[in-house]
Each structure stands twice: as C-alpha cells, then as structure tokens.
Enzyme design. Structure first.
Site, short mmCIF file in Angstrom:
data_model
loop_
_atom_site.label_atom_id
_atom_site.label_comp_id
_atom_site.label_asym_id
_atom_site.label_seq_id
_atom_site.Cartn_x
_atom_site.Cartn_y
_atom_site.Cartn_z
CG HIS A 37 -0.15 0.14 2.51
ND1 HIS A 37 0.38 -0.95 3.16
CD2 HIS A 37 0.20 1.23 3.24
CE1 HIS A 37 1.03 -0.54 4.24
NE2 HIS A 37 0.93 0.78 4.32
CG HIS A 120 7.47 4.53 0.80
ND1 HIS A 120 7.14 5.58 1.63
CD2 HIS A 120 7.50 3.42 1.59
CE1 HIS A 120 7.01 5.13 2.87
NE2 HIS A 120 7.21 3.83 2.88
#
Length: 192
Positions: A37, A120
């Site tokens: 995620h 990220h």
C-alpha cells in the site's frame, strides 16, 4: 483500540510486478503482496469515538482519481538501512490528497504528522542490513519500466500492534471522483 492509517491500495497486477523484486537481499523480511500500500497518513491508536469521527470526515474528502507511477527502488535508513521500497513518482494530485487528509486529521485533534510525506510502497523490512549489500541490491534490481495504475479510491486501514508489515485490514474505502459508487465497504465505526 484500532491502529489506523489512510492509504492507497495497490492493484493485484501491480503487486505481482513488484514481487519480481523479492529475494536476493540478506536480512530482508519481504512484505506480502496483499499488504502492499501507499500510506497517506498514519493516525495511530485511536478509540472508537475517534475512529467514527475519522470515518465521517473522510467521507467528505474531494479528490479526483490519481495516476500513480512507481519508478525506482530505494531504501530508508542511510548507513543503517531499515527498509527497501518502490518510490512513487511525485505528483501534485497525490500531494494535495495527502495535505487534505493531514488538515482533516489535525481538525479532529490528532497531532501533526512528524515525518515528511514520501510516497512509497514498502517491499521489505531490513534487520542488520549492510549499506553495501543494500546498494548492490538496488543496483541489480532496478524498475526497468515505470509501473502505473489509476487509484480510484483511498482506504482507511488498520493494523495490529506488531513489528510492522501486516497483515492489514481494510476498514472502509472512499471513492476518488464523484462518478464512483460511494462507500463500497462498511464503516469503521460499525466494525469496532
């Protein structure tokens, strides 16, 4: 008390592409692809009332679907590397969504996020990783062609109090853009 955060989910085909970068790094604990995620805002441990308030506020976030591009691998921790990640290419829409979420959470009384937003996808957590080994890994495992997808919703997720890396539970989802069905999942206030 649930430990909550908001995030963008990673589609299965993108997660599958990222799994090609697994392996080849001593001391790495690879994250399960289903747990990939992009964290937008960590909320921490909150009580049921705050979870309900967060859910209510998140219903009002207005943003359009976002094009997300993963373009290179990197690491956090410098001389003491602690994670390997796929970098999300910066975009104005993503930064605006994150800033909106930050403002909403502060209006609810949650403390300001202390870390700079660095979008990220964490691929691995490192224990006793050598900076030389990590640098070698990053050099030999590049993202050759950027990986893009469209995020059509963001999520409120929970995690257990653990070392990190999941498993994560999708508590609620909120559409990006007006033409998507509202609230495909149950509200966190009803689940806790």
């Amino acid at each position: 008390m649930p430990r909550l955060f908001t995030a963008l989910e990673i589609p299965a085909d993108v997660a599958s592409s990222l799994t090609l970068h697994r392996g080849g790094l001593a001391g790495a604990r690879w994250i399960e692809p289903a747990d990939y995620h992009i964290t937008l805002r960590f909320l921490g441990d909150v009580d049921r009332r705050m979870a309900h308030d967060v859910d209510s506020f998140l219903n009002d976030v207005g943003s359009e679907p976002l094009t997300i591009t993963l373009d290179q691998l990197g690491s956090f921790g410098g001389d003491r590397p602690r994670a390997v990640f796929a970098r999300v290419q910066p975009s104005q829409g993503l930064n605006e969504l994150q800033a909106d979420l930050e403002r909403l959470m502060r209006r609810l009384g949650l403390p300001a996020e202390s870390r700079k937003f660095t979008p990220h996808v964490t691929l691995a957590r490192l224990r006793d990783g050598s900076p030389i080994d990590v640098a070698h890994y990053l050099t030999t495992h590049p993202i050759v062609q950027p990986i893009s997808f469209t995020a059509r919703r963001f999520a409120l997720m929970s995690s257990r109090d653990s070392i990190g890396g999941g498993p994560y539970v999708l508590e609620a989802a909120y559409p990006l853009g007006l033409h998507y069905p509202n609230r495909p999942l149950g509200a966190v206030s009803q689940r806790r």
